[in-house]
Scaffold this motif. Sequence first.
Motif, PDB file in Angstrom:
ATOM      1  N   MET A   1      14.153  -2.746  -4.595  1.00 20.81           N
ATOM      2  CA  MET A   1      12.784  -2.615  -5.040  1.00 20.81           C
ATOM      3  C   MET A   1      12.103  -3.986  -4.924  1.00 20.81           C
ATOM      4  SD  MET A   1      11.365  -1.510  -8.815  1.00 20.81           S
ATOM      5  CE  MET A   1      11.504   0.234  -8.653  1.00 20.81           C
ATOM      6  N   SER A   2      10.957  -4.017  -4.303  1.00 24.04           N
ATOM      7  CA  SER A   2      10.242  -5.276  -4.148  1.00 24.04           C
ATOM      8  C   SER A   2       9.625  -5.707  -5.477  1.00 24.04           C
ATOM      9  CB  SER A   2       9.144  -5.129  -3.095  1.00 24.04           C
ATOM     10  OG  SER A   2       8.067  -4.370  -3.614  1.00 24.04           O
ATOM     11  N   LYS A   3       9.256  -6.961  -5.542  1.00 26.40           N
ATOM     12  CA  LYS A   3       8.629  -7.474  -6.765  1.00 26.40           C
ATOM     13  C   LYS A   3       7.285  -6.787  -7.010  1.00 26.40           C
ATOM     14  CE  LYS A   3      10.848 -11.887  -7.478  1.00 26.40           C
ATOM     15  NZ  LYS A   3      12.063 -11.467  -6.875  1.00 26.40           N
ATOM     16  N   ILE A   4       6.595  -6.425  -5.943  1.00 25.77           N
ATOM     17  CA  ILE A   4       5.322  -5.713  -6.098  1.00 25.77           C
ATOM     18  C   ILE A   4       5.566  -4.400  -6.837  1.00 25.77           C
ATOM     19  CG2 ILE A   4       3.514  -4.451  -4.854  1.00 25.77           C
ATOM     20  CD1 ILE A   4       3.538  -6.700  -2.772  1.00 25.77           C
ATOM     21  N   ASP A   5       6.597  -3.681  -6.435  1.00 30.38           N
ATOM     22  CA  ASP A   5       6.921  -2.416  -7.102  1.00 30.38           C
ATOM     23  C   ASP A   5       7.353  -2.636  -8.546  1.00 30.38           C
ATOM     24  OD1 ASP A   5       6.347  -0.993  -4.775  1.00 30.38           O
ATOM     25  OD2 ASP A   5       8.424  -1.117  -4.067  1.00 30.38           O
ATOM     26  N   GLU A   6       8.154  -3.676  -8.769  1.00 27.81           N
ATOM     27  CA  GLU A   6       8.612  -3.976 -10.127  1.00 27.81           C
ATOM     28  C   GLU A   6       7.442  -4.329 -11.039  1.00 27.81           C
ATOM     29  OE1 GLU A   6      11.982  -6.656 -10.557  1.00 27.81           O
ATOM     30  OE2 GLU A   6      12.484  -6.252  -8.458  1.00 27.81           O
ATOM     31  N   VAL A   7       6.559  -5.187 -10.542  1.00 24.38           N
ATOM     32  CA  VAL A   7       5.412  -5.605 -11.346  1.00 24.38           C
ATOM     33  C   VAL A   7       4.490  -4.417 -11.596  1.00 24.38           C
ATOM     34  CG1 VAL A   7       3.358  -7.086 -11.397  1.00 24.38           C
ATOM     35  CG2 VAL A   7       5.542  -8.009 -10.610  1.00 24.38           C
TER      36      VAL A   7
END
Length: 84
Positions: free
Chosen positions: A1-7
């Motif tokens: 999961m990318s940081k964009i998705d996590e954030v």
Amino acid sequence: MSKIDEVRSEMMAAMKAHDKERKDALSALLTALKNKFIDKRADLTEEEENEVVEHMFEAYSDWRDLRSYLKEKGFSKKEKQNIQ
């Protein structure tokens, strides 16, 4: 999961919890990550994502929620090392 998705996921949780301060901090971080993605016109590497997070951490160090979030999630390698 990318940081964009996590954030994005964390921001949605903050919105559901009616936590405006946390939502605002995460929104700023998400915007910075998306802007970098748009500028590059390709997926960001983990290193590039970490650079954006580091910049946000330094630029908005007075946002305690953002700092806590970054430390908690380990987004900032430098900060993660300082914590341990």
